[in-house]
Design an enzyme around this catalytic site. Sequence first.
Site, mmCIF file in Angstrom:
data_model
loop_
_atom_site.group_PDB
_atom_site.id
_atom_site.type_symbol
_atom_site.label_atom_id
_atom_site.label_comp_id
_atom_site.label_asym_id
_atom_site.label_seq_id
_atom_site.Cartn_x
_atom_site.Cartn_y
_atom_site.Cartn_z
ATOM 1 C CB CYS A 135 12.881 8.837 7.796
ATOM 2 S SG CYS A 135 13.885 7.585 7.063
ATOM 3 C CD GLU A 163 10.337 13.180 10.507
ATOM 4 O OE1 GLU A 163 9.205 12.731 10.733
ATOM 5 O OE2 GLU A 163 11.254 12.493 10.031
ATOM 6 C CD GLU A 198 12.584 4.335 8.668
ATOM 7 O OE1 GLU A 198 12.417 5.344 9.385
ATOM 8 O OE2 GLU A 198 12.842 4.371 7.467
ATOM 9 C CE LYS A 216 -2.004 3.087 1.660
ATOM 10 N NZ LYS A 216 -1.821 4.479 1.151
HETATM 11 N N1 LIG Z 1 9.624 8.658 8.377
HETATM 12 C C1 LIG Z 1 9.325 8.790 7.129
HETATM 13 O O1 LIG Z 1 9.945 8.187 6.276
HETATM 14 C C2 LIG Z 1 8.186 9.647 6.761
HETATM 15 C C3 LIG Z 1 7.712 10.631 7.584
HETATM 16 N N2 LIG Z 1 6.675 11.396 7.202
HETATM 17 C C4 LIG Z 1 6.207 12.464 8.076
HETATM 18 O O2 LIG Z 1 4.835 12.292 8.231
HETATM 19 C C5 LIG Z 1 4.131 13.467 7.882
HETATM 20 C C6 LIG Z 1 2.811 13.111 7.277
HETATM 21 O O3 LIG Z 1 2.989 12.524 6.004
HETATM 22 P P1 LIG Z 1 1.989 11.443 5.501
HETATM 23 O O4 LIG Z 1 2.140 11.176 4.073
HETATM 24 O O5 LIG Z 1 0.619 11.843 5.959
HETATM 25 O O6 LIG Z 1 2.545 10.167 6.297
HETATM 26 P P2 LIG Z 1 1.774 8.931 6.816
HETATM 27 O O7 LIG Z 1 2.572 8.307 7.877
HETATM 28 O O8 LIG Z 1 0.380 9.279 7.158
HETATM 29 O O9 LIG Z 1 1.741 7.990 5.530
HETATM 30 C C7 LIG Z 1 2.562 6.876 5.330
HETATM 31 C C8 LIG Z 1 1.739 5.730 4.782
HETATM 32 O O10 LIG Z 1 0.775 5.333 5.740
HETATM 33 C C9 LIG Z 1 -0.523 5.313 5.157
HETATM 34 N N3 LIG Z 1 -1.525 5.599 6.192
HETATM 35 C C10 LIG Z 1 -1.968 6.806 6.621
HETATM 36 N N4 LIG Z 1 -2.889 6.653 7.586
HETATM 37 C C11 LIG Z 1 -3.048 5.327 7.775
HETATM 38 C C12 LIG Z 1 -3.860 4.540 8.642
HETATM 39 N N5 LIG Z 1 -4.696 5.103 9.505
HETATM 40 N N6 LIG Z 1 -3.744 3.203 8.581
HETATM 41 C C13 LIG Z 1 -2.888 2.619 7.721
HETATM 42 N N7 LIG Z 1 -2.109 3.310 6.868
HETATM 43 C C14 LIG Z 1 -2.177 4.648 6.888
HETATM 44 C C15 LIG Z 1 -0.422 6.354 4.084
HETATM 45 O O11 LIG Z 1 -1.442 6.213 3.140
HETATM 46 C C16 LIG Z 1 0.950 6.086 3.529
HETATM 47 O O12 LIG Z 1 0.918 4.987 2.662
HETATM 48 C C17 LIG Z 1 5.071 14.174 6.941
HETATM 49 O O13 LIG Z 1 4.799 15.533 6.940
HETATM 50 C C18 LIG Z 1 6.391 13.829 7.507
HETATM 51 O O14 LIG Z 1 6.721 14.721 8.548
HETATM 52 C C19 LIG Z 1 6.057 11.163 6.018
HETATM 53 C C20 LIG Z 1 6.466 10.185 5.160
HETATM 54 C C21 LIG Z 1 7.614 9.400 5.459
HETATM 55 C C1 LIG Z 2 19.242 7.156 2.856
HETATM 56 N N1 LIG Z 2 18.296 7.354 1.795
HETATM 57 C C2 LIG Z 2 18.216 8.754 1.573
HETATM 58 C C3 LIG Z 2 18.692 6.666 0.606
HETATM 59 C C4 LIG Z 2 17.025 6.767 2.124
HETATM 60 C C5 LIG Z 2 16.328 7.320 3.311
HETATM 61 C C6 LIG Z 2 15.133 6.506 3.539
HETATM 62 C C7 LIG Z 2 14.092 7.168 4.337
HETATM 63 O O1 LIG Z 2 13.844 8.364 4.247
HETATM 64 O O2 LIG Z 2 13.441 6.389 5.061
#
Ligand SMILES: NC(=O)C1=CN([C@@H]2O[C@H](COP(=O)(O)OP(=O)(O)OC[C@H]3O[C@@H](n4cnc5c(N)ncnc54)[C@H](O)[C@@H]3O)[C@@H](O)[C@H]2O)C=CC1
Ligand SMILES: C[N+](C)(C)CCCC(=O)O
Length: 504
Positions: free
Chosen positions: A295, A394, A260, A185
């Site tokens: 991240c 973050e 993660e 997903k």
């Molecule tokens: N640690 C990381 O790699 C990431 C951090 N973020 C942070 O999160 C903030 C919000 O971004 P979003 O895109 O809204 O992240 P999100 O964490 O809501 O989305 C990530 C995934 O989870 C899914 N998701 C959302 N709500 C869900 C639920 N209730 N149950 C199951 N799956 C669900 C989304 O559709 C997407 O596929 C960003 O502004 C950023 O700060 C966002 C993306 C990646």
């Molecule tokens: C290290 N990099 C930039 C290739 C991937 C970082 C992955 C992430 O944001 O979760």
Amino acid sequence: MANRNVPIPRRQLYIGGEWREPVKKKRIPIINPATEEIIGDIPAATAEDVDIAVEAARKAIARDDWGSTTGAQRAKYLRAIAAKVLEKKSVLATLESLDSGKTLFESAADMDDVAGCFEYYADLAEALDSRRKIPVNLNSDSFKTYVLREPLGVVGLITPWNYPLLMAIWKVAPALAAGCAAILKPSELASITCLELGEICREIGLPSGALNILTGLGPEAGGPLASHPHVDKISFTGSGPTGSKIMTAAAQLVKPVSLELGGKSPIVVFDDIDNLDIAAEWTLFGIFVNTGQVCSATSRLIVQESIASAFLDRLLKWTKNIKISDPLEEDCKLGPVVSAGQYEKVLKFISNAKSEGATILYGGERPQHLKKGYYVQPTIITDVNTSMEIWKEEVFGPVLCVKTFKTEEEAIELANDTKYGLAAAVMSKDVKRCERFTKAFQSGIIWINCSQPTFNQLPWGGKKRSGFGRDLGEWGLESFLNIKQVTEYTSAEPWAFYKSPSKN
Ligand SMILES: NC(=O)C1=CN([C@@H]2O[C@H](COP(=O)(O)OP(=O)(O)OC[C@H]3O[C@@H](n4cnc5c(N)ncnc54)[C@H](O)[C@@H]3O)[C@@H](O)[C@H]2O)C=CC1
Ligand SMILES: C[N+](C)(C)CCCC(=O)O
Ligand code: NA
């Protein structure tokens, strides 16, 4: 500029090896963050589609053509996918940039990494055949035993938009290598390349149902996947609040999760570095690559007071040199953030920092020369204290905050002054000092004299509020395996625990 007229394929959900219209026939628009234009749409799965996909995955496991494969057979599929990704690299990279705003250079590098990750797990799938059954010596005359490593079952993979295809593949490749059947997903904000992965699986003849791809909204498609009774594990990368919801849903069924969840990672720069420019470039790369939507971004610079002003001066010079443009333009080094929501969120973090008394040393606004698109200047914030939001939360955008320190103890305390624990970097030529930091940093990833380089062979994940479990390396494969002990009574003698009725 690369060809922005690459057609956006109109796909359906990829379930059981076929394209399938969502039961409720809903679709979600695709927005190009560089132009704010709608460039297509993706299917929106709901609970009904999740049920169908889970059934297709279960059938795949029950069928010999997937459920009885050896690791070597699965490796062939993984290598075929890798080859197709490379064959289609230029189109896939362009689609990734159009969808997410990522620079074309970075998208192309991601496609290489995607192929490399499939190849890496192909090797591990092959190696699994000889390590599938591990004999264990019990020093017993009555029992013999062994331990099996088998596929965990049907797994749900919920992934973010920042590296849309790469973050998916970090989970898809090991799940398939392990022999699981997966339901992916991806994020509704960037799903195009994950749907194209469906087409690749179809083309190479991956057994039906081994990988299913459900695009759609988090609560509508991800939620039912996380709470589905026949999904054996959820592996998630994304935000903390969503991770917490997924863990709550999974907890009702005691379903294992691996999470993660971002961070607020430090980069500590000491005054003994030989070359300010090298350290400055790594510092910049650590926060501005992928427009800071990483991240593991090292978003808190902790620099030794004695070199702080010289170092900031150098950082500014490098920052001013960053080309901000449409991500498809030659040499673009900073594209837009992914969405209107993310744009608002990043600007709000900056304005909150200002109102809390921090100084915007550089950036902080949208670049003057770009009238459309979700662009934010690379931003450096000083006069930060540890109670400010900008120090604690973050941002997930191109925003670096800076604090200075005098002593090593102070630097360690500042570095660990966060609820997160994903990554941490130290820049120093003192080997012993780097060792002390490696031990002191409370995180899963340590970078010494660099920030962000990532290798398929190494475990990826964090501690504290950054989550638990590891992607990549052998740890990524382990997380999709069930460990099964098999114990056999080999003695011809009775067990003789109870009194035998024949002796009455
Ligand atoms: N640690 C990381 O790699 C990431 C951090 N973020 C942070 O999160 C903030 C919000 O971004 P979003 O895109 O809204 O992240 P999100 O964490 O809501 O989305 C990530 C995934 O989870 C899914 N998701 C959302 N709500 C869900 C639920 N209730 N149950 C199951 N799956 C669900 C989304 O559709 C997407 O596929 C960003 O502004 C950023 O700060 C966002 C993306 C990646
Ligand atoms: C290290 N990099 C930039 C290739 C991937 C970082 C992955 C992430 O944001 O979760
Ligand atoms: Na998009």
